[in-house]
Design an enzyme around this catalytic site. Structure first.
Site: not given
Ligand code: GLP
Length: 240
Positions: A66, A135, A137, A142
């Site tokens: 990313d 979380n 990801h 996400e």
């Protein structure tokens, strides 16, 4: 899935670096998928040491997961800059064989398609290194990201912006979007190594490994992959 629980960050880094070096030794022109964040820093330091001792990266190709939208390659917080600093400048990988999505391409949609195409052109990723967000990801996918997603522009959640604010002067400076390989792009990798350390990742590791497979927990999709190794320290593995 293999789950390896080790004592600490250094042992986690050693285990992951060993798997990556084994990959390069068995296939010198390996395609490696790479991650950023604080977690892989020890792995990259060790890969640089392995290179000093003769491991050859000259035929290796890399694809990063990313990049932040809006950050140019030279921006100190861009993932391209991170990779140059922590790995690419320390090993003999050819610059033209290193790929990080562009966060400043004029047409980001076209950039996403180009990136997928570039991965396909070299025959796909042999070994994908992953971190994990608190979380759960993976990449910047996400919670809620469809499992069928490929490289796309994504909105970052408040919690991710908060987690990553430590690298920026203030939370306002954290980009709110990224270009990220999708869940499907990650799942196409032949082998996956996910690394995590610290208690802030314990819940995410538990949910990824022991919870239901659901887009609410992006890393849980890895339960469906045929060749995944989780390497976690005791704190990250404390809820298993
Ligand atoms: C970012 C990256 C992820 C990484 C995560 C965890 O959000 N896009 O690929 O796994 O951070 O970062 P850290 O290793 O610093 O906890």
């Amino acid at each position: 899935m293999n789950v390896v629980v080790v004592n600490n960050f250094d042992r986690m880094s050693e285990e992951a670096a060993k798997l990556m070096v084994a990959q390069i030794r068995s296939k010198p022109n390996s395609v490696l998928g790479l991650a950023t964040g604080s977690t892989p820093l020890g792995v990259y330091r060790l890969l640089a040491e392995y290179h000093q001792r003769g491991v050859d990266f000259s035929s290796v190709t890399t694809f990063n997961l990313d990049e932040y939208v809006g950050l140019a390659p030279a921006h100190p917080q861009s993932y391209r800059h991170y990779m140059e600093e922590n790995l690419f400048s320390k090993v003999n990988v050819r610059k033209e064989n290193t790929h990080v999505p562009s966060g400043t391409a004029p047409d980001l949609q076209a950039e996403c398609e180009r990136y997928e195409q570039a991965i396909r052109q070299v025959g796909g990723i042999d070994l994908q290194l992953l971190g994990i967000g608190s979380n759960a990801h993976i990449g910047f996918n996400e919670p809620g990201t469809p499992f069928g997603s490929t490289t796309q522009v994504v909105d970052l959640t408040e919690s991710t912006i908060k987690d990553n604010a430590r690298f920026f002067a203030s939370p306002d400076e954290v980009p709110t979007q990224a270009v990220s390989m999708g869940i499907k792009s990650i799942m196409r990798a032949k082998n996956i190594v996910l690394i995590a350390y610290g208690g802030s990742k314990a819940e995410a590791i538990y949910a990824a490994l022991r919870g239901p497979v659901t887009p609410k927990v992006p890393a849980s999709v890895l339960q469906l992959h045929p060749s995944v190794t989780f390497v976690v320290d005791q704190a990250a593995g404390s809820k298993l």
